[in-house]
Design a protein around this motif. Sequence first.
Motif, PDB file in Angstrom:
ATOM      1  N   GLU A 117       0.819  -1.216   0.000  1.00 42.69           N
ATOM      2  CA  GLU A 117       0.000   0.000   0.000  1.00 42.69           C
ATOM      3  C   GLU A 117       0.851   1.263   0.000  1.00 42.69           C
ATOM      4  OE1 GLU A 117      -2.512  -0.499   3.423  1.00 42.69           O
ATOM      5  OE2 GLU A 117      -3.845  -1.897   2.377  1.00 42.69           O
ATOM      6  N   VAL A 118       2.067   1.180   0.527  1.00 41.85           N
ATOM      7  CA  VAL A 118       2.966   2.338   0.539  1.00 41.85           C
ATOM      8  C   VAL A 118       3.429   2.658  -0.880  1.00 41.85           C
ATOM      9  CG1 VAL A 118       5.178   3.212   1.429  1.00 41.85           C
ATOM     10  CG2 VAL A 118       3.677   1.867   2.908  1.00 41.85           C
ATOM     11  N   ARG A 119       3.585   1.647  -1.697  1.00 40.86           N
ATOM     12  CA  ARG A 119       3.936   1.742  -3.121  1.00 40.86           C
ATOM     13  C   ARG A 119       5.361   2.196  -3.409  1.00 40.86           C
ATOM     14  NH1 ARG A 119      -0.921   1.960  -6.619  1.00 40.86           N
ATOM     15  NH2 ARG A 119       0.414   3.008  -8.105  1.00 40.86           N
ATOM     16  N   SER A 120       5.839   3.186  -2.692  1.00 42.15           N
ATOM     17  CA  SER A 120       7.193   3.694  -2.903  1.00 42.15           C
ATOM     18  C   SER A 120       7.659   4.328  -1.601  1.00 42.15           C
ATOM     19  CB  SER A 120       7.200   4.739  -4.021  1.00 42.15           C
ATOM     20  OG  SER A 120       8.504   5.257  -4.201  1.00 42.15           O
ATOM     21  N   PHE A 121       8.922   4.145  -1.290  1.00 42.36           N
ATOM     22  CA  PHE A 121       9.489   4.723  -0.078  1.00 42.36           C
ATOM     23  C   PHE A 121      10.780   5.432  -0.455  1.00 42.36           C
ATOM     24  CE2 PHE A 121      12.402   4.215   3.571  1.00 42.36           C
ATOM     25  CZ  PHE A 121      11.747   5.065   4.453  1.00 42.36           C
ATOM     26  N   ARG A 122      10.768   6.745  -0.352  1.00 40.79           N
ATOM     27  CA  ARG A 122      11.930   7.575  -0.686  1.00 40.79           C
ATOM     28  C   ARG A 122      12.536   7.190  -2.037  1.00 40.79           C
ATOM     29  NH1 ARG A 122      14.732   8.442   5.240  1.00 40.79           N
ATOM     30  NH2 ARG A 122      12.818   9.102   6.260  1.00 40.79           N
ATOM     31  N   GLY A 123      11.655   7.018  -3.002  1.00 39.61           N
ATOM     32  CA  GLY A 123      12.082   6.717  -4.362  1.00 39.61           C
ATOM     33  C   GLY A 123      12.293   5.242  -4.662  1.00 39.61           C
ATOM     34  N   MET A 124      12.166   4.373  -3.655  1.00 39.30           N
ATOM     35  CA  MET A 124      12.340   2.936  -3.874  1.00 39.30           C
ATOM     36  C   MET A 124      10.968   2.301  -4.051  1.00 39.30           C
ATOM     37  SD  MET A 124      15.205   1.986  -1.027  1.00 39.30           S
ATOM     38  CE  MET A 124      14.629   3.183   0.169  1.00 39.30           C
ATOM     39  N   PRO A 125      10.710   1.706  -5.200  1.00 41.61           N
ATOM     40  CA  PRO A 125       9.417   1.037  -5.388  1.00 41.61           C
ATOM     41  C   PRO A 125       9.258  -0.164  -4.457  1.00 41.61           C
ATOM     42  CG  PRO A 125      10.546   1.369  -7.488  1.00 41.61           C
ATOM     43  CD  PRO A 125      11.528   1.680  -6.397  1.00 41.61           C
ATOM     44  N   ILE A 126       8.053  -0.335  -3.959  1.00 36.50           N
ATOM     45  CA  ILE A 126       7.693  -1.519  -3.173  1.00 36.50           C
ATOM     46  C   ILE A 126       6.777  -2.329  -4.070  1.00 36.50           C
ATOM     47  CG2 ILE A 126       6.586  -2.382  -1.082  1.00 36.50           C
ATOM     48  CD1 ILE A 126       7.308   0.382   0.197  1.00 36.50           C
ATOM     49  N   VAL A 127       7.233  -3.509  -4.462  1.00 38.33           N
ATOM     50  CA  VAL A 127       6.554  -4.271  -5.501  1.00 38.33           C
ATOM     51  C   VAL A 127       6.325  -5.715  -5.083  1.00 38.33           C
ATOM     52  CG1 VAL A 127       7.529  -2.823  -7.356  1.00 38.33           C
ATOM     53  CG2 VAL A 127       8.725  -4.914  -6.665  1.00 38.33           C
ATOM     54  N   SER A 128       5.381  -6.343  -5.739  1.00 36.39           N
ATOM     55  CA  SER A 128       5.135  -7.772  -5.556  1.00 36.39           C
ATOM     56  C   SER A 128       6.223  -8.553  -6.300  1.00 36.39           C
ATOM     57  CB  SER A 128       3.769  -8.144  -6.119  1.00 36.39           C
ATOM     58  OG  SER A 128       3.793  -8.003  -7.535  1.00 36.39           O
ATOM     59  N   PRO A 129       6.379  -9.834  -5.981  1.00 38.73           N
ATOM     60  CA  PRO A 129       7.334 -10.646  -6.739  1.00 38.73           C
ATOM     61  C   PRO A 129       7.029 -10.630  -8.244  1.00 38.73           C
ATOM     62  CG  PRO A 129       6.763 -11.800  -4.734  1.00 38.73           C
ATOM     63  CD  PRO A 129       5.847 -10.593  -4.829  1.00 38.73           C
ATOM     64  N   ALA A 130       5.755 -10.698  -8.610  1.00 37.24           N
ATOM     65  CA  ALA A 130       5.396 -10.680 -10.035  1.00 37.24           C
ATOM     66  C   ALA A 130       5.844  -9.383 -10.698  1.00 37.24           C
ATOM     67  CB  ALA A 130       3.888 -10.875 -10.204  1.00 37.24           C
ATOM     68  N   ARG A 131       5.650  -8.271 -10.010  1.00 38.40           N
ATOM     69  CA  ARG A 131       6.045  -6.969 -10.569  1.00 38.40           C
ATOM     70  C   ARG A 131       7.562  -6.864 -10.679  1.00 38.40           C
ATOM     71  NH1 ARG A 131       5.194  -3.505 -14.232  1.00 38.40           N
ATOM     72  NH2 ARG A 131       5.962  -1.458 -13.720  1.00 38.40           N
ATOM     73  N   LEU A 132       8.299  -7.375  -9.689  1.00 38.39           N
ATOM     74  CA  LEU A 132       9.755  -7.349  -9.789  1.00 38.39           C
ATOM     75  C   LEU A 132      10.210  -8.160 -10.996  1.00 38.39           C
ATOM     76  CD1 LEU A 132      12.512  -6.502  -8.491  1.00 38.39           C
ATOM     77  CD2 LEU A 132      12.586  -8.857  -7.695  1.00 38.39           C
ATOM     78  N   LEU A 133       9.625  -9.326 -11.172  1.00 35.86           N
ATOM     79  CA  LEU A 133      10.007 -10.157 -12.326  1.00 35.86           C
ATOM     80  C   LEU A 133       9.722  -9.431 -13.630  1.00 35.86           C
ATOM     81  CD1 LEU A 133       8.755 -13.590 -10.999  1.00 35.86           C
ATOM     82  CD2 LEU A 133      11.149 -12.912 -11.328  1.00 35.86           C
ATOM     83  N   GLN A 134       8.609  -8.754 -13.694  1.00 36.78           N
ATOM     84  CA  GLN A 134       8.260  -7.981 -14.886  1.00 36.78           C
ATOM     85  C   GLN A 134       9.289  -6.855 -15.105  1.00 36.78           C
ATOM     86  OE1 GLN A 134       4.493  -5.954 -14.611  1.00 36.78           O
ATOM     87  NE2 GLN A 134       4.287  -5.828 -16.818  1.00 36.78           N
ATOM     88  N   GLU A 135       9.623  -6.120 -14.061  1.00 40.20           N
ATOM     89  CA  GLU A 135      10.613  -5.056 -14.145  1.00 40.20           C
ATOM     90  C   GLU A 135      11.974  -5.610 -14.559  1.00 40.20           C
ATOM     91  OE1 GLU A 135      10.613  -1.653 -13.467  1.00 40.20           O
ATOM     92  OE2 GLU A 135       8.434  -1.641 -13.221  1.00 40.20           O
ATOM     93  N   PHE A 136      12.345  -6.725 -13.949  1.00 36.28           N
ATOM     94  CA  PHE A 136      13.640  -7.328 -14.182  1.00 36.28           C
ATOM     95  C   PHE A 136      13.760  -7.805 -15.633  1.00 36.28           C
ATOM     96  CE2 PHE A 136      17.524  -8.988 -12.606  1.00 36.28           C
ATOM     97  CZ  PHE A 136      17.785 -10.113 -13.357  1.00 36.28           C
ATOM     98  N   LEU A 137      12.701  -8.401 -16.137  1.00 37.75           N
ATOM     99  CA  LEU A 137      12.738  -8.937 -17.500  1.00 37.75           C
ATOM    100  C   LEU A 137      12.702  -7.841 -18.550  1.00 37.75           C
ATOM    101  CD1 LEU A 137      10.429 -12.026 -17.011  1.00 37.75           C
ATOM    102  CD2 LEU A 137      12.921 -11.994 -17.181  1.00 37.75           C
ATOM    103  N   GLU A 138      12.208  -6.646 -18.176  1.00 36.78           N
ATOM    104  CA  GLU A 138      12.165  -5.525 -19.112  1.00 36.78           C
ATOM    105  C   GLU A 138      13.546  -4.893 -19.301  1.00 36.78           C
ATOM    106  OE1 GLU A 138       9.175  -2.873 -17.593  1.00 36.78           O
ATOM    107  OE2 GLU A 138       7.539  -4.190 -18.224  1.00 36.78           O
ATOM    108  N   LYS A 139      14.458  -5.123 -18.358  1.00 38.38           N
ATOM    109  CA  LYS A 139      15.784  -4.499 -18.423  1.00 38.38           C
ATOM    110  C   LYS A 139      16.720  -5.271 -19.316  1.00 38.38           C
ATOM    111  CE  LYS A 139      15.502  -2.093 -14.109  1.00 38.38           C
ATOM    112  NZ  LYS A 139      16.116  -1.686 -12.915  1.00 38.38           N
TER     113      LYS A 139
END
Length: 139
Positions: A117-139
Motif C-alpha cells: 500500500e505504501v507503493r514507494s518509499f523515498r524513491g524505492m518502489p515496493i513491488v510484488s514478486p510478479a512486478r519485480l520479475l516484470q521489471e527485471f525482464l524488461e531491463k
Amino acid sequence: MPRPKCRVVLDTNVVVSSLWGGNPGRVVDLWKHGSLLLLVSLPILKENLSVLARFGLNDDQLKERGLLFLESPFSTVVHPTSHVDVIKKDPTDNLFLDCALEGRADFVVSGDNHLLEVRSFRGMPIVSPARLLQEFLEK
C-alpha cells in the motif's frame, strides 16, 4: 561470477512463499544465481528464521538458510542506523524499509498489503514478486 543487476530487500512472506516456488521462488532463484543482490539486516534474518521454523524447518535447515543469507556472495548485511515509522498497522514491517534505506535498495519486494500500500518509499518502489520479475525482464 555474474554481477547483480539490482539491490533488493525481500519481505519474509516472499522468503517463506519461495518454499513452494511460484513467483517468490523465481525471485529467490534470481538472487541465488547472482542476478539480484539481497540486502538483509539482522532483524530481518531473525524474523525470517523464526517464521521458517513455524513451517517445520529443522535446526539444520534453519542454519543452512541463515548461512545462505549471511555468506552468499550475492547478499550484503546492512546495519540500519535510523528507523522509520511509516507503517502504523504493522510496525514490524518498518524493518524492511530501514534495511532498504540503509542499503540503498532498488526495490522492496513483498506480498504484504501493509508494505504494498505504501507503493514507494523515498524513491524505492515496493513491488510484488510478479512486478519485480516484470521489471527485471524488461531491463
